[in-house]
Scaffold this motif. Structure first.
Motif, PDB file in Angstrom:
ATOM      1  N   ASP A  46       0.832  -1.209   0.000  1.00 37.62           N
ATOM      2  CA  ASP A  46       0.000   0.000   0.000  1.00 37.62           C
ATOM      3  C   ASP A  46       0.868   1.261   0.000  1.00 37.62           C
ATOM      4  OD1 ASP A  46      -2.392  -1.408   0.003  1.00 37.62           O
ATOM      5  OD2 ASP A  46      -2.445  -1.550   2.183  1.00 37.62           O
ATOM      6  N   ALA A  47       1.903   1.243   0.822  1.00 41.02           N
ATOM      7  CA  ALA A  47       2.814   2.396   0.895  1.00 41.02           C
ATOM      8  C   ALA A  47       4.077   2.063   0.101  1.00 41.02           C
ATOM      9  CB  ALA A  47       3.161   2.695   2.346  1.00 41.02           C
ATOM     10  N   ASN A  57      15.851  11.414 -18.049  1.00 38.62           N
ATOM     11  CA  ASN A  57      17.128  10.696 -18.017  1.00 38.62           C
ATOM     12  C   ASN A  57      17.344   9.921 -16.726  1.00 38.62           C
ATOM     13  OD1 ASN A  57      18.174  11.686 -20.571  1.00 38.62           O
ATOM     14  ND2 ASN A  57      18.300  13.687 -19.570  1.00 38.62           N
ATOM     15  N   SER A  58      16.518  10.175 -15.724  1.00 36.39           N
ATOM     16  CA  SER A  58      16.676   9.542 -14.418  1.00 36.39           C
ATOM     17  C   SER A  58      15.591   8.500 -14.187  1.00 36.39           C
ATOM     18  CB  SER A  58      16.612  10.614 -13.323  1.00 36.39           C
ATOM     19  OG  SER A  58      16.255  10.066 -12.080  1.00 36.39           O
ATOM     20  N   VAL A  59      15.981   7.309 -13.739  1.00 32.61           N
ATOM     21  CA  VAL A  59      14.999   6.268 -13.429  1.00 32.61           C
ATOM     22  C   VAL A  59      14.052   6.748 -12.338  1.00 32.61           C
ATOM     23  CG1 VAL A  59      14.694   3.964 -12.435  1.00 32.61           C
ATOM     24  CG2 VAL A  59      16.457   4.347 -14.160  1.00 32.61           C
ATOM     25  N   ARG A  60      14.594   7.444 -11.338  1.00 29.09           N
ATOM     26  CA  ARG A  60      13.744   7.927 -10.238  1.00 29.09           C
ATOM     27  C   ARG A  60      12.702   8.911 -10.750  1.00 29.09           C
ATOM     28  NH1 ARG A  60      16.751   9.516  -4.812  1.00 29.09           N
ATOM     29  NH2 ARG A  60      17.543   7.452  -5.333  1.00 29.09           N
ATOM     30  N   HIS A  61      13.113   9.801 -11.654  1.00 26.19           N
ATOM     31  CA  HIS A  61      12.175  10.743 -12.247  1.00 26.19           C
ATOM     32  C   HIS A  61      11.116   9.993 -13.062  1.00 26.19           C
ATOM     33  CE1 HIS A  61      11.501  14.362 -15.172  1.00 26.19           C
ATOM     34  NE2 HIS A  61      10.505  14.224 -14.314  1.00 26.19           N
ATOM     35  N   GLY A  62      11.565   8.997 -13.834  1.00 27.26           N
ATOM     36  CA  GLY A  62      10.638   8.207 -14.646  1.00 27.26           C
ATOM     37  C   GLY A  62       9.625   7.474 -13.804  1.00 27.26           C
ATOM     38  N   VAL A  63      10.077   6.893 -12.684  1.00 30.92           N
ATOM     39  CA  VAL A  63       9.183   6.165 -11.787  1.00 30.92           C
ATOM     40  C   VAL A  63       8.123   7.090 -11.217  1.00 30.92           C
ATOM     41  CG1 VAL A  63       9.084   5.010  -9.535  1.00 30.92           C
ATOM     42  CG2 VAL A  63      10.798   4.320 -11.205  1.00 30.92           C
ATOM     43  N   SER A  64       8.534   8.284 -10.805  1.00 34.80           N
ATOM     44  CA  SER A  64       7.575   9.236 -10.226  1.00 34.80           C
ATOM     45  C   SER A  64       6.581   9.735 -11.268  1.00 34.80           C
ATOM     46  CB  SER A  64       8.321  10.414  -9.595  1.00 34.80           C
ATOM     47  OG  SER A  64       9.010  11.158 -10.571  1.00 34.80           O
ATOM     48  N   MET A  65       7.027   9.852 -12.521  1.00 33.36           N
ATOM     49  CA  MET A  65       6.136  10.310 -13.591  1.00 33.36           C
ATOM     50  C   MET A  65       5.111   9.242 -13.960  1.00 33.36           C
ATOM     51  SD  MET A  65       6.965  13.423 -14.330  1.00 33.36           S
ATOM     52  CE  MET A  65       6.178  13.692 -15.915  1.00 33.36           C
ATOM     53  N   LEU A  66       5.535   7.984 -13.942  1.00 31.50           N
ATOM     54  CA  LEU A  66       4.650   6.888 -14.351  1.00 31.50           C
ATOM     55  C   LEU A  66       3.605   6.560 -13.294  1.00 31.50           C
ATOM     56  CD1 LEU A  66       7.277   4.440 -15.919  1.00 31.50           C
ATOM     57  CD2 LEU A  66       5.511   5.705 -17.155  1.00 31.50           C
ATOM     58  N   GLY A  67       3.998   6.579 -12.028  1.00 32.67           N
ATOM     59  CA  GLY A  67       3.092   6.141 -10.972  1.00 32.67           C
ATOM     60  C   GLY A  67       3.150   4.628 -10.822  1.00 32.67           C
ATOM     61  N   THR A  68       2.689   4.120  -9.695  1.00 34.25           N
ATOM     62  CA  THR A  68       2.864   2.696  -9.392  1.00 34.25           C
ATOM     63  C   THR A  68       2.070   1.787 -10.321  1.00 34.25           C
ATOM     64  OG1 THR A  68       1.127   2.856  -7.713  1.00 34.25           O
ATOM     65  CG2 THR A  68       3.409   3.100  -6.974  1.00 34.25           C
ATOM     66  N   SER A  69       0.840   2.183 -10.679  1.00 30.70           N
ATOM     67  CA  SER A  69       0.010   1.319 -11.519  1.00 30.70           C
ATOM     68  C   SER A  69       0.622   1.144 -12.904  1.00 30.70           C
ATOM     69  CB  SER A  69      -1.397   1.898 -11.635  1.00 30.70           C
ATOM     70  OG  SER A  69      -2.215   1.076 -12.437  1.00 30.70           O
TER      71      SER A  69
END
Length: 270
Positions: free
Chosen positions: A24-25, A61-73
């Motif tokens: 969940d978190a 260019n950053s995986v962390r940025h990409g992850v935050s942009m995509l969202g978990t779903s």
């Protein structure tokens, strides 16, 4: 079922990543750290997030940025699709089997199921993409483990491919939906996904839309659109037909436009 042991294993990174995504978190930092631990996965995630599928204005260019942009779903669906597609492509299959068609159809059903589940508030909507991606896994197991029977089923299906489950039942005593469900049980996937896959050839009933009915609609719609294998036989029919059956009149056109846009972009990636 013994042929499951011949499948290449998923990477340890994927197992850990899917476990984190189920919480969940979820920590975007932890997700990014896991993805960065797999060079191939990291490069593919960046390739996806920078594709026309998501239409980012500036390059990520950053995986962390990409992850935050995509969202978990979205991330869960992308990682699973990339990993499963790579897994399938490492398997030796008999003559007459098209892994490209199999991948395309599975991806199309997964995307459609996800869109339908979100639009209808279906039961266990969070499992729609996974169920769609793996709904035909039993067909792959038949091709791998029983090439002679697979050839006979394919020959019978030439007359009417829509009766492939009936041909499987006549020759094997079970069908690909049963096998898919058994494989997913072996992999310890959630029970609602297993049951939906087992029943994905059953038309929708009354009441709240079951996940199996979502798969039925997504599978029929993908076939009507001619996505994958002999499904192209039906291309040219009205793809909104099955969406309308579950109360999506007035929304079907927009949903199909969204699917076509996403699927065209994804075909270059998976």
């Amino acid at each position: 079922m013994k042929s499951l042991g011949r499948l290449p294993p998923f990477s340890p990174v994927l197992h850990r990543l899917m476990g984190e995504l189920a919480l969940d978190a979820v920590s975007f930092k932890k997700l990014a750290d896991l993805i960065e631990g797999d060079t191939v996965l990291a490069s593919n995630v960046l390739r996806v997030v920078n594709s026309s599928l998501y239409g980012m204005r500036a390059k990520v260019n950053s995986v962390r940025h990409g992850v935050s942009m995509l969202g978990t779903s979205n991330l869960r669906n992308i990682v699973l699709n990339l990993s499963v597609s790579q897994l399938w492509n490492r398997i030796r299959t008999p003559r007459g089997w098209s892994m490209q068609h199999f991948n395309q159809h599975s991806t199309a059903v997964a995307m459609l199921a996800d869109l339908v589940a979100m639009e209808t508030n279906a039961e266990y909507a969070e499992g729609a993409f996974t169920a769609g991606l793996l709904h035909d896994m039993g067909k792959l197991l038949i091709a791998m483990a029983l090439p002679e029977e697979f050839a006979e089923i394919s020959r019978l299906a030439e007359a009417d491919w829509r009766e492939d489950a009936a041909h499987e039942q006549a020759i094997l005593g079970l069908n690909h939906a049963d096998l898919s469900a058994a494989a997913l049980t072996h992999w310890n996937l959630p029970a609602p996904i297993v049951e939906a896959v087992r029943c994905h050839h059953e038309a929708p009933g009354e009441g709240r839309l079951a996940l199996s009915s979502v798969l039925w609609v997504a599978n029929r719609t993908a076939n009507q659109l001619g996505v994958g294998g002999s499904a192209a036989v039906t291309a040219g029919g009205d793809p909104a037909e099955f969406l309308n059956q579950i109360g999506l009149e007035g929304k079907a056109e927009a949903l199909l436009e969204e699917f076509v846009r996403s699927f065209k972009a994804s075909r270059k990636l998976f």
